[in-house]
Design an enzyme around this catalytic site. Structure first.
Site, PDB file in Angstrom:
ATOM      1  N   ASP A 151     -40.703  16.154-113.419  1.00 56.51           N
ATOM      2  CA  ASP A 151     -39.880  16.164-114.635  1.00 56.51           C
ATOM      3  C   ASP A 151     -38.599  16.954-114.427  1.00 56.51           C
ATOM      4  O   ASP A 151     -38.505  17.817-113.562  1.00 56.51           O
ATOM      5  CB  ASP A 151     -40.663  16.735-115.831  1.00 56.51           C
ATOM      6  CG  ASP A 151     -41.033  18.199-115.668  1.00 56.51           C
ATOM      7  OD1 ASP A 151     -41.462  18.580-114.564  1.00 56.51           O
ATOM      8  OD2 ASP A 151     -40.883  18.956-116.646  1.00 56.51           O
TER       9      ASP A 151
ATOM     10  N   GLU B  96     -43.472  20.489-115.832  1.00 53.50           N
ATOM     11  CA  GLU B  96     -43.266  21.885-115.415  1.00 53.50           C
ATOM     12  C   GLU B  96     -42.218  22.565-116.287  1.00 53.50           C
ATOM     13  O   GLU B  96     -42.341  23.735-116.644  1.00 53.50           O
ATOM     14  CB  GLU B  96     -42.833  21.930-113.943  1.00 53.50           C
ATOM     15  CG  GLU B  96     -42.818  23.334-113.330  1.00 53.50           C
ATOM     16  CD  GLU B  96     -41.518  24.100-113.526  1.00 53.50           C
ATOM     17  OE1 GLU B  96     -41.514  25.326-113.301  1.00 53.50           O
ATOM     18  OE2 GLU B  96     -40.495  23.492-113.937  1.00 53.50           O
TER      19      GLU B  96
END
Ligand SMILES: [Zn+2]
Length: 403
Positions: free
Chosen positions: A78, A171
């Site tokens: 991400d 994350e």
């Protein structure tokens, strides 16, 4: 042809922004667009890779020699929600000469203002068009680990222990370690490839807590308020004034902790306030939290009723408190970095990492530099030279371990 950079450019073209507001896991479905591509590419290398139900990609390169430690490499797919992440248009600048980089008509950067740029003079770098982030965080790490996998699946003569690979979602919103499959990922220790300058080895992060304060005032018509009105927002202000002045993050750096006011809202009857508390040192961390309790007691005594309710929740802890008993994991990374002609850079992280969470969950996991800079914004860039070096350092870690 540079397969590492081809990979990187392929991955940053996919929008994988995570979302703080989302209730689902992973927070956005689009992260899986990259995850699925990674599985495909890992399978094409002959690995038994898979995407699990929570959006994590796993793969394992089976050892070809006995008695060695199993090492893991982890990166996140991400990108940060802090800047636009769609339609990333990267541009390569060869042999950067240290002059102003004009990203577009309105945004430019120069080493005087952004000293990181002076670290990549003479290197080939990848920048944005100023409209989006680049995604160096953490697609540098993803591309490098993929390149590592490619190397070990096509150079079977190289001896190595088991190598575990994982690409996590979410994350950036602090949830990357939440559903990590420790039963699958049987590495003896691992590294997140999620740092900045190549040669970076990070294994100290903050201890972190959130403090929530709820102030209860006493409302009365201001015309007849004399000696009766107690204003909840004034209580919050009074509380804030009693906190140590130099624990304001605006006065802190390196190993200095802070109490950061993140939210304040209220009216006469009720005020709601939030702080985040950070310190690398366990005892100082506790002391900071205790101060909140002390001030609350003082104010409650002073006003003669419970004017403030304190709620303290720990968020994560400094991984160093565990890693200090497993320093060979750091020594290995250091040696590999030196062997590759790079000076190790060891600095405390003024934040947290997924590795810290994983370490507390039983998987020792310091963080390594990837060659990306200026994370989470439009000025983000990556050094091709450093990314290539990062891959060599990961290989060297595996080589030293296999000796
Ligand atoms: Zn990252």
């Amino acid at each position: 042809m540079n397969t590492l950079i081809d990979r990187f450019l392929r991955y940053v073209a996919i929008d994988t922004q995570s979302d703080h507001e989302s209730e689902s896991f992973p927070s956005t479905e689009k992260q899986k667009d990259l995850s699925r591509l990674l599985v495909e590419e890992l399978k094409a290398m002959g690995l038994d890779a898979f995407l699990d139900k929570d959006g994590y990609v796993y793969a394992k390169i089976e050892k070809n020699t006995e008695g060695k430690k199993a090492i893991g490499f982890i990166a996140h797919v991400d990108t940060s929600p802090d800047a636009p992440g769609k339609d990333v248009t990267p541009r390569i600048i060869k042999n950067y000469d240290g002059t102003t980089i004009k990203l577009n008509d309105t945004i430019s950067m120069h080493p005087n203002q952004y000293p990181s740029l002076s670290k990549v003079i003479g290197q080939d770098i990848i920048v944005t068009d100023g409209n989006t982030l680049l995604g160096a965080d953490d697609k540098c790490g993803v591309a490098e680990i993929m390149e590592l996998a490619k190397y070990y699946t096509s150079h079977k003569e190289e001896k190595h222990g088991d190598i575990y690979i994982c690409f996590t979602p979410d994350e950036e919103i602090g949830n990357g370690a939440n559903r990590f499959d420790h039963d699958y990922f049987k590495a003896d220790f691992a590294y997140t490839a999620d740092g900045s300058e190549v040669g970076g080895i990070e294994y100290e992060n903050f201890n972190a807590a959130t403090v929530t304060l709820d102030f209860i005032g006493k409302s009365i018509h201001p015309g007849s308020a004399k000696n009766k009105l107690i204003h909840a927002v004034h209580l919050a202000m009074e509380f804030h004034q009693l906190l140590p002045v130099f624990l304001n993050p605006a006065y802190t750096e390196n190993y200095e902790g802070f109490n950061h006011l993140t939210q304040i809202k209220g009216q006469v009857e009720h005020a709601h306030v939030q702080y985040i508390v950070r310190n690398h040192d366990k005892d100082l961390f506790k002391q900071q939290k205790d101060e909140f309790l002390k001030i609350a007691k003082y104010l409650n005594d002073k006003y003669g009723y419970k004017v403030v309710d304190v709620d303290i929740k720990d968020s994560y802890y400094n991984m160093y408190d565990i890693i200090k008993d497993h320093m060979y994991v750091i020594e290995l990374a250091k040696q590999a970095t030196i062997n590759q002609g790079v000076a190790p850079k060891i600095e405390p992280i003024r934040g947290g990492t997924d590795g810290a969470r994983l370490t507390y969950d039983g998987l020792i996991c310091p963080n390594l530099g990837t060659g990306g800079y200026h994370f989470h914004g439009r000025l983000e860039f990556a050094s091709i030279n450093q990314m290539e070096k990062a891959v060599e350092i990961y290989k060297e870690i595996i080589r030293i371990n296999a000796k």
